[in-house]
Each structure stands twice: as structure tokens, then as C-alpha cells.
Motif scaffolding. Structure first.
Motif, PDB file in Angstrom:
ATOM      1  N   ARG A 220       0.810  -1.212   0.000  1.00 47.12           N
ATOM      2  CA  ARG A 220       0.000   0.000   0.000  1.00 47.12           C
ATOM      3  C   ARG A 220       0.844   1.263   0.000  1.00 47.12           C
ATOM      4  N   SER A 221       2.144   1.136   0.145  1.00 45.98           N
ATOM      5  CA  SER A 221       3.004   2.313   0.200  1.00 45.98           C
ATOM      6  C   SER A 221       3.254   2.863  -1.193  1.00 45.98           C
ATOM      7  N   ARG A 222       2.912   4.128  -1.389  1.00 44.23           N
ATOM      8  CA  ARG A 222       3.183   4.753  -2.677  1.00 44.23           C
ATOM      9  C   ARG A 222       4.674   5.020  -2.855  1.00 44.23           C
ATOM     10  N   ALA A 223       5.366   5.348  -1.755  1.00 47.33           N
ATOM     11  CA  ALA A 223       6.805   5.587  -1.864  1.00 47.33           C
ATOM     12  C   ALA A 223       7.541   4.308  -2.233  1.00 47.33           C
ATOM     13  N   ALA A 224       7.125   3.174  -1.671  1.00 46.02           N
ATOM     14  CA  ALA A 224       7.739   1.894  -2.028  1.00 46.02           C
ATOM     15  C   ALA A 224       7.497   1.571  -3.489  1.00 46.02           C
ATOM     16  N   GLN A 225       6.305   1.878  -3.976  1.00 39.39           N
ATOM     17  CA  GLN A 225       6.025   1.665  -5.389  1.00 39.39           C
ATOM     18  C   GLN A 225       6.884   2.579  -6.248  1.00 39.39           C
ATOM     19  N   GLY A 226       7.049   3.821  -5.796  1.00 41.52           N
ATOM     20  CA  GLY A 226       7.898   4.749  -6.518  1.00 41.52           C
ATOM     21  C   GLY A 226       9.341   4.295  -6.575  1.00 41.52           C
ATOM     22  N   ALA A 227       9.804   3.665  -5.498  1.00 43.03           N
ATOM     23  CA  ALA A 227      11.187   3.183  -5.453  1.00 43.03           C
ATOM     24  C   ALA A 227      11.437   2.088  -6.478  1.00 43.03           C
ATOM     25  N   ARG A 228      10.381   1.442  -6.936  1.00 43.44           N
ATOM     26  CA  ARG A 228      10.494   0.383  -7.952  1.00 43.44           C
ATOM     27  C   ARG A 228      10.176   0.896  -9.357  1.00 43.44           C
ATOM     28  N   SER A 229      10.092   2.209  -9.525  1.00 44.65           N
ATOM     29  CA  SER A 229       9.785   2.772 -10.837  1.00 44.65           C
ATOM     30  C   SER A 229      11.029   2.735 -11.727  1.00 44.65           C
ATOM     31  N   LYS A 230      10.883   3.217 -12.945  1.00 43.38           N
ATOM     32  CA  LYS A 230      12.000   3.207 -13.905  1.00 43.38           C
ATOM     33  C   LYS A 230      12.696   4.560 -14.002  1.00 43.38           C
ATOM     34  N   ALA A 231      12.395   5.465 -13.078  1.00 46.29           N
ATOM     35  CA  ALA A 231      13.002   6.804 -13.103  1.00 46.29           C
ATOM     36  C   ALA A 231      14.387   6.759 -12.463  1.00 46.29           C
ATOM     37  N   GLU A 232      15.318   6.114 -13.124  1.00 46.83           N
ATOM     38  CA  GLU A 232      16.617   5.826 -12.517  1.00 46.83           C
ATOM     39  C   GLU A 232      17.463   7.064 -12.255  1.00 46.83           C
ATOM     40  N   ALA A 233      17.130   8.186 -12.855  1.00 42.77           N
ATOM     41  CA  ALA A 233      17.898   9.398 -12.573  1.00 42.77           C
ATOM     42  C   ALA A 233      17.596   9.948 -11.184  1.00 42.77           C
ATOM     43  N   PHE A 234      16.522   9.478 -10.564  1.00 42.44           N
ATOM     44  CA  PHE A 234      16.147   9.919  -9.224  1.00 42.44           C
ATOM     45  C   PHE A 234      16.819   9.015  -8.211  1.00 42.44           C
ATOM     46  N   GLU A 235      17.611   9.596  -7.294  1.00 39.13           N
ATOM     47  CA  GLU A 235      18.470   8.786  -6.439  1.00 39.13           C
ATOM     48  C   GLU A 235      17.715   7.867  -5.491  1.00 39.13           C
ATOM     49  N   TRP A 236      16.419   8.122  -5.230  1.00 40.85           N
ATOM     50  CA  TRP A 236      15.669   7.281  -4.312  1.00 40.85           C
ATOM     51  C   TRP A 236      15.087   6.044  -4.999  1.00 40.85           C
ATOM     52  N   VAL A 237      15.223   5.960  -6.308  1.00 39.17           N
ATOM     53  CA  VAL A 237      14.759   4.781  -7.033  1.00 39.17           C
ATOM     54  C   VAL A 237      15.797   3.677  -6.912  1.00 39.17           C
ATOM     55  N   MET A 238      15.335   2.458  -6.618  1.00 42.33           N
ATOM     56  CA  MET A 238      16.228   1.317  -6.427  1.00 42.33           C
ATOM     57  C   MET A 238      16.724   0.819  -7.786  1.00 42.33           C
ATOM     58  N   THR A 239      18.033   0.567  -7.843  1.00 39.06           N
ATOM     59  CA  THR A 239      18.643   0.072  -9.077  1.00 39.06           C
ATOM     60  C   THR A 239      19.493  -1.130  -8.753  1.00 39.06           C
TER      61      THR A 239
END
Length: 320
Positions: A290-309
Motif C-alpha cells: 500500500r506504500s506509494r513511496a515503495a512503489q515509486g522506489a520500484r519505478s523506472k526513473a533511474e535518474a532519481f536517487e531514491w529509485v532502487m537500481t
């Protein structure tokens, strides 16, 4: 780069109590202990470890004291246990607990459903609980469930909350926890009540416990912080709810609260690990994310440092 929310407040993660209690599944003791140590090791300031509720009524809490006995005194110093009676306090203290959250509901109908007695009966027993906690050198909080709405009585008058907060039988409680048990409050409402608690009741640390039923969990928590709360509760993945409160859904997500407030200890790597822990736990329990931030961390916006790579956790980048 971190952008810390001002004024500052700490997170208390309540996954192992309020998060688990509605799942109906008992997480093994060793898995609970491992999660406690991971969260504390990452920097989460404090945790709600479990509950002294009857295991036949709330089965996921059945091994709470086994978890307590598996932790060191230093780890327990950062952990809280839910209690509702002096007997709960005595039993938990004997196992090594030193931080107690004494909970009662602002409305009689919910207190009766949740604890089996009236609100006044819970207040009448509070001085004995305070005395027991003092005898072991512990700390005790006054936790007020249904501070905004009740599943049986509807809207709760703020003056009712303030009257309980000012009750002389609560003398000796170091903190007060104001709970949006059903997640039906709005930010202005939360800010108003927290401000009144701060101005019109004995000086104590104020903690806000919110749910995200109506999508206001993070907004309500930030409003509470702005009005004087210095700690907010959350659960991994927005897990949880009250089994005795029809209409209640998950807690405000710890990941969402952390991303919103960005405390100094939170790095992208630490955030990524929290998301992994959340995903693993939710998978075990068969619960949705249910966490939107957790979902965001799995997005493809790799230029954003909070996204997991898949890159190494260096230079502020998190690992998958």
C-alpha cells in the motif's frame, strides 16, 4: 540529497503490533526478531514490538514475550509494548519490557469492544499500572484510541479527548499518543486537536498514530508534526488495522512517512533496504503493498536517487 521536513519528528514503526494484528497469521519469533534488528540497525528510532492482548483474540501477538526474551536490554530500550491493564504491565515487565503503551479508547463502546471494560474503568486502573512501571524503572505512555471518530459512535468531541488527557489518574504518563484509529480524520482536524493537546494538557511528548483509510495518513501526520507532535507511527507497506474497529484499514506507511520527512539517518540505500524488508514481509503474509513511496522506489526513473537500481549502494544509490 535529503530535504528534511521541518519541524522534525521521529518515526516509530508499529509493523510488529498494529501492522500484524489484523493479518490473522503468526509470524515466527525468529522472523520478528530479525526484522526488529534490521529496522533498528538501519536507524529507525523506535518500534512497537507487540501486544499483551489475549492470543485467542489476536493470534499474531501470541509470541510477543518470546520476542522480548530474545532481545537485548539495549534493543528493548527502543521498543514499546501495548498494554491495557496492570496485569499486562506486570507480566511484560517480568519478561524484560521497560517501555509500555497503556491504551484505552476515548469512547466507551470501542473500549468495551477492544478491551472489555469502560473507558473510566481503564482510567481507574491506570495509577496501578504507572506504579508498576515506576517500580522497574520503565516508561509509560497514555494512548488514546478513537480520538477522532469511533466505529460505533461516530464523531468524537475534542473536549472528550482533552478531558481524558487532563484526568489526574493519568499522572505519571510521560507521553500521550493521539490515535486516528479509523483513518477518518482530515489534516486540519488533526492539527487542531494536537495543538489543543499541546496547549491545554500536561506537558508530555505528543505522538500521532494515524491510518490511511481515506488516503490522508501522510497529510495528517505532517499536520500533527506541524502542531507539536514529535513522533509519528507507521507500518511497513501500510500494513495493519484494528480487529475491533469496523472500517479501519492499514496504518500510514512507514516508507511514505520516511520519504516525506527524510530524517538525517535515511539514505537512499537505507530506504531501498526498508522497501525490500517491506516487500518480503508482505509477500510472506499475502498482503498488498500500500506504500506509494515503495512503489515509486520500484519505478523506472533511474535518474532519481531514491529509485532502487542494480548498482552498488554507493554515492547515495540503493540496491535492489
Amino acid at each position: 540529497m535529503n530535504y528534511p521536513f521541518e519541524p522534525r519528528a521521529e518515526l516509530r514503526d508499529v509493523t510488529l503490533r498494529d501492522g500484524l494484528q489484523l493479518t490473522g497469521k503468526v509470524l515466527p519469533t525468529e522472523e520478528k526478531v530479525a526484522l526488529v534488528r534490521e529496522l533498528l540497525g538501519l536507524g529507525v528510532p523506535s518500534l512497537e514490538l507487540g501486544s499483551m492482548a489475549r492470543p485467542d483474540l489476536v493470534p499474531p501477538m501470541a509470541n510477543t514475550l518470546d520476542v522480548v526474551r530474545s532481545l537485548t536490554p539495549e534493543e528493548l530500550e527502543r521498543c514499546w509494548i501495548w498494554v491495557a491493564t496492570p496485569r499486562h504491565v506486570a507480566k511484560a515487565a517480568a519478561a524484560g519490557v521497560r517501555n509500555f503503551q497503556y491504551c484505552l479508547s476515548v469512547t466507551d463502546s470501542h473500549n468495551t469492544a477492544n478491551i472489555g471494560r469502560t473507558t473510566d474503568a481503564s482510567l481507574a486502573a491506570l495509577p496501578e499500572a504507572v506504579e508498576l512501571v515506576a517500580s522497574v524503572g520503565g516508561r509509560i505512555q497514555l494512548c488514546l484510541a478513537t480520538s477522532f471518530t469511533c466505529p460505533f459512535e461516530g464523531q468524537v468531541a475534542p473536549d472528550r479527548v482533552l478531558a481524558i488527557a487532563n484526568d489526574p489518574r493519568a499522572t505519571g504518563t510521560e507521553d500521550i499518543v493521539i490515535c486516528d484509529t479509523l483513518g477518518q480524520a482530515a489534516p486540519a482536524q488533526v492539527g487542531s486537536l494536537i495543538a489543543r493537546v499541546r496547549a491545554e494538557t500536561p506537558e508530555r511528548r505528543i505522538i500521532f498514530h494515524g491510518h490511511d483509510t481515506w488516503g490522508q495518513g501522510v497529510a495528517n501526520s505532517l499536520s500533527a508534526i506541524g502542531a507539536g507532535a514529535t513522533m509519528v507511527d507507521g507500518a511497513l507497506g501500510g500494513l495493519g488495522g484494528c480487529p475491533f474497529a469496523p472500517g479501519a484499514s492499514g496504518n500510514t506507511s512507514s516508507e511514505d512517512l520516511l520519504f516525506a520527512t527524510q530524517p538525517d539517518w535515511l539514505t537512499p540505500a537505507a530506504f531501498g533496504r526498508l522497501v525490500e524488508l517491506s516487500e518480503g514481509l508482505l509477500g510472506t503474509l499475502g498482503e498488498p503493498q500500500r506504500s506509494r513511496a515503495a512503489q515509486g522506489a520500484r519505478s523506472k526513473a533511474e535518474a532519481f536517487e531514491w529509485v532502487m537500481t542494480d548498482r552498488a549502494a554507493e554515492g547515495g544509490k540503493a540496491v535492489a
